[in-house]
Enzyme design. Sequence first.
Site, PDB file in Angstrom:
ATOM      1  N   SER A  15       0.811  -1.220   0.000  1.00  0.00           N
ATOM      2  CA  SER A  15       0.000   0.000   0.000  1.00  0.00           C
ATOM      3  C   SER A  15       0.842   1.266   0.000  1.00  0.00           C
ATOM      4  O   SER A  15       0.402   2.298  -0.530  1.00  0.00           O
ATOM      5  CB  SER A  15      -0.924   0.010   1.224  1.00  0.00           C
ATOM      6  OG  SER A  15      -0.175  -0.111   2.422  1.00  0.00           O
ATOM      7  N   ASP A 191      -0.703   5.963  11.537  1.00  0.00           N
ATOM      8  CA  ASP A 191      -0.650   4.586  12.036  1.00  0.00           C
ATOM      9  C   ASP A 191       0.773   4.031  12.055  1.00  0.00           C
ATOM     10  O   ASP A 191       0.978   2.848  12.244  1.00  0.00           O
ATOM     11  CB  ASP A 191      -1.556   3.674  11.203  1.00  0.00           C
ATOM     12  CG  ASP A 191      -1.131   3.591   9.735  1.00  0.00           C
ATOM     13  OD1 ASP A 191      -0.166   4.297   9.344  1.00  0.00           O
ATOM     14  OD2 ASP A 191      -1.769   2.848   8.980  1.00  0.00           O
ATOM     15  N   HIS A 194       1.549   4.063   7.080  1.00  0.00           N
ATOM     16  CA  HIS A 194       1.143   4.708   5.828  1.00  0.00           C
ATOM     17  C   HIS A 194       1.524   6.183   5.848  1.00  0.00           C
ATOM     18  O   HIS A 194       0.904   6.969   6.568  1.00  0.00           O
ATOM     19  CB  HIS A 194      -0.357   4.541   5.603  1.00  0.00           C
ATOM     20  CG  HIS A 194      -0.755   3.113   5.418  1.00  0.00           C
ATOM     21  ND1 HIS A 194      -1.232   2.339   6.457  1.00  0.00           N
ATOM     22  CD2 HIS A 194      -0.724   2.308   4.323  1.00  0.00           C
ATOM     23  CE1 HIS A 194      -1.489   1.115   6.003  1.00  0.00           C
ATOM     24  NE2 HIS A 194      -1.184   1.077   4.711  1.00  0.00           N
TER      25      HIS A 194
END
Length: 215
Positions: A15, A191, A194
């Site tokens: 991601s 977090d 990311h």
Amino acid sequence: MLIHKGSKLLMIGDSVTDAERKRPVGEGRGEDIGKSYVAIVNALLNSACPEEQIRVINMGVSGNTSRDLVQRFQTDVLDLNPDWLTIMIGINDIWRQFDAPLRPEVHVYPEEYEANLNHMLELVKGKVKQTVLMTPVFMERNRQDEMRAALDTYIAIMKKTAERHNAMFIDVQSAYEQVLEHMHPMNIAWDRVHPNMTGHMIIARSFLKAVGFHW
């Protein structure tokens, strides 16, 4: 710059790489290339040295582990015939052990991580001009934190694998930690995984410095 004129640069990962890129192939107009460090690399190369005509492709997939990359390596790397390949993977290999502790089937432990990296580098041997291994990152100052400590193990594996295959190794985690001396991790990633645009710029800058990019 080490990347030669007319090269195709493919950047694959999870991601952190993906960031809403276009499917099936992340390149094209607008935000087709996504909103990650890949887009920054592309923009800087196009703006600072447009005559080099370097083609940048984003093949990140959110949630991927190194196991997932091996499974899609043929279609998402080999079939696209890149000249340069960057692989930034590993944080989900670690993270699933902490956020899904009762699902061992999705865990990728160090032995498998090393095997997966070795397998991918064997697959591109003689097919790409340069492979670049970029470390996964975790924005945590406390090195005694369990997940942060695990990251050191995976980074060491990646570095050893890069040396074994004569791949370029970029320690993005170290670049992050230089910045974290002056700001809180949550100012880069809520977090701790990311990144915001500052975090993506750190990754892009690390890569571009390593390949000899100059303004």
